[in-house]
Design an enzyme around this catalytic site. Structure first.
Site, mmCIF file in Angstrom:
data_model
loop_
_atom_site.group_PDB
_atom_site.id
_atom_site.type_symbol
_atom_site.label_atom_id
_atom_site.label_comp_id
_atom_site.label_asym_id
_atom_site.label_seq_id
_atom_site.Cartn_x
_atom_site.Cartn_y
_atom_site.Cartn_z
ATOM 1 C CB CYS A 195 48.295 -19.809 -24.809
ATOM 2 S SG CYS A 195 48.639 -18.844 -23.109
ATOM 3 C CB CYS B 189 44.936 -14.187 -20.461
ATOM 4 S SG CYS B 189 45.594 -12.906 -21.431
ATOM 5 C CB CYS C 134 44.857 -14.721 -27.213
ATOM 6 S SG CYS C 134 46.603 -14.160 -27.289
ATOM 7 C CB CYS D 266 52.151 -15.146 -22.519
ATOM 8 S SG CYS D 266 51.583 -14.281 -23.568
ATOM 9 C CE1 TYR E 286 47.519 12.162 -35.329
ATOM 10 C CE2 TYR E 286 47.244 11.535 -37.604
ATOM 11 C CZ TYR E 286 46.728 12.054 -36.327
ATOM 12 O OH TYR E 286 45.761 13.066 -36.487
ATOM 13 C CD GLU F 17 54.243 10.353 -32.115
ATOM 14 O OE1 GLU F 17 53.539 10.082 -30.940
ATOM 15 O OE2 GLU F 17 53.851 9.695 -33.060
ATOM 16 C CB CYS G 41 46.039 -0.127 -35.206
ATOM 17 S SG CYS G 41 45.899 1.204 -34.206
#
Length: 459
Positions: free
Chosen positions: A71, A77, A80, A160, A318, A339, A411
């Site tokens: 990239c 940016c 990443c 990107c 969730y 949710e 996550c």
């Protein structure tokens, strides 16, 4: 060694999330970013007796395994961090970070199952939120991602690599249109201006595209201008098909995409995606994993961990648009999803009906407040909370059900590590755990843990 001193050293390790560690003059120095093996020049901005923090000014020598990032925006940016590493090395790095963190968080022996790669390394994202702004203070209008280390400057990421060409073409056309109007972007400090965000979502399997232009209210943003933008998008040559073009009003002071009213300029307000043989309706702001092919890997792991579900009632807390609930519903007695985003709950119900699933129900509300009102008692629980993890009071209520198994999807692994303390203290033990890389090139990684109530483990 004092604050403001410029020093040089070699990055020894990188811990989650992207914390480089060096030893300089006997002190441990922490920096954001860096790759193990790099020789770097650092400006110290915080110095204590035995440690210090700094920022990297320059990479003097690359790490032995470094490669040239694909990239052109890498380094500018802030999206990443690891595109200068071969993908296998990215996986090794993330696995080392995860394993170290979880070994410290888990009280007893457990099975570590490694990390599964993303099926796609490039062009894997099905959703992007681009921001309007300027490339530098009082500079020209641009559209893209926040510059690395900056809350204000925007990098136009027209090349990107974590999205496909359709995203890039829509971004460039929208920026060209906004420039031609002469209207300003919304300035977050002065709270004036118009253009705020561009939201693009695309189905990996269906190739359906949903585009949403988020802007502050203004009489200058006329129906004529919005139609002009819509027509220009529809004229683009794309590999996918635009099924909806939307305009969302957002006058909130927060620098976030907040829906204060959405108009349909073309088509419909949703797009469809397919996962593991099921079809899902996804609206602009509902949660759905951003890597569709990677999500299939993740959810297969969840199904494996949850195990035998015949005649069982499962809580999917969730639940987003109900992806996990529906994948488990085919072999369960009943699945109940909770949710907080109402439009996601509506979509989840419609998804279940379109997939012919009659044993799924979805409740709208905060898990902390809703969980006591659910009509069923669970036999198994799946947790897929937002990045900050589960609220302690909600976690207490979840634990009080006393189910045999809990599958926790994180996550943000630091949130899982924190929540494991309470879970283990209330009678649960980690049986096995794995990582799934849904975010190649970035510092992020999904973690899946199977917890069993003490006395029912099969280690």
């Amino acid at each position: 060694m004092k604050k403001g001193t410029v020093v040089e050293g070699i990055v020894e390790t990188v811990e989650f999330p992207n914390k480089g560690k060096l030893i300089i003059d006997g002190k441990q120095v922490e920096v954001k970013g860096g790759i193990a093996g790099q020789k770097v020049r650092i400006a110290l901005n915080k110095v204590k007796k035995d440690s210090a923090k700094g920022r990297i000014l320059e990479v003097l020598e690359p790490a032995p395994e470094e490669i040239s990032p694909r990239c052109p925006h890498f380094g500018q940016c802030g999206g990443c961090a690891y595109q200068n590493l071969p993908y296998q090395e990215q996986l090794h790095l993330k696995e080392r970070q995860l394993r170290k963190m979880m070994d410290q968080a888990v009280n007893e022996e457990y099975v570590w199952e490694g990390i599964s790669p993303s099926p796609k390394e490039d062009g894997y994202r099905n959703k992007m939120e681009f921001s309007f702004g300027d490339a530098y203070k009082d500079g020209p209008l641009t559209l893209g991602m926040h510059k690395k280390g900056s809350f204000h400057d925007i990098v136009c990421v027209e090349d990107c690599r974590i999205v496909d060409e359709d995203f890039r073409r829509i971004l460039k056309e929208t920026l060209s249109f906004a420039e031609e109007t002469g209207l300003p972007y919304y300035h977050r400090m002065r709270h004036e201006g118009i253009w705020r965000h561009l939201l693009i979502r695309k189905g990996e399997k269906t190739k359906e595209i949903l585009v949403d232009l988020v802007a502050a209210s203004s009489p200058l943003l006329t129906e004529h201008l919005l139609k002009k933008w819509t027509d220009r998008l529809l004229e683009l040559e794309l590999s996918g098909t635009i099924v909806g073009i939307l305009h969302t009003k957002n006058d909130s002071l927060a620098d976030a995409v907040i829906d204060e009213g959405t108009d349909i300029l073309y088509g419909r307000v949703c797009f469809y995606e397919e996962l593991l043989g099921l079809k899902f309706q996804i609206t602009p702001f509902s949660f759905f994993q951003t890597n569709s092919l990677g999500a299939e890997v993740l959810y297969e792991k969840v199904r494996e961990y949850i195990g035998e579900t015949k005649d069982k009632v499962i809580f999917d807390l969730y639940s987003g648009t109900g992806t996990i609930a529906q994948m488990l519903a085919e072999v369960a007695k009943q699945v109940v999803g909770v949710e907080i985003v109402e439009e996601a709950v509506t979509a989840a119900g419609e998804n279940a009906r379109s997939n012919g699933l009659k044993n799924c129900t979805f409740w709208a509300g905060d898990v902390l407040k809703v969980i006591e009102d659910l009509p069923e008692l669970p036999d198994l629980i799946v947790l897929d909370p937002p990045r900050d993890g589960v609220h302690p009071k909600a976690l207490e209520k979840i634990i009080s059900f006393g189910v045999e198994k809990i599958v926790y999807i994180a996550c943000k692994p630091t949130s899982l590590a924190r929540d494991l303390e309470m879970l283990q203290g209330r009678g649960y033990q980690v049986e096995k755990m794995a990582g799934v890389d849904l975010f190649p090139g970035t510092v992020h990684v999904e973690t899946v843990a199977l917890l069993s109530k003490l006395g029912s483990m099969n280690l």
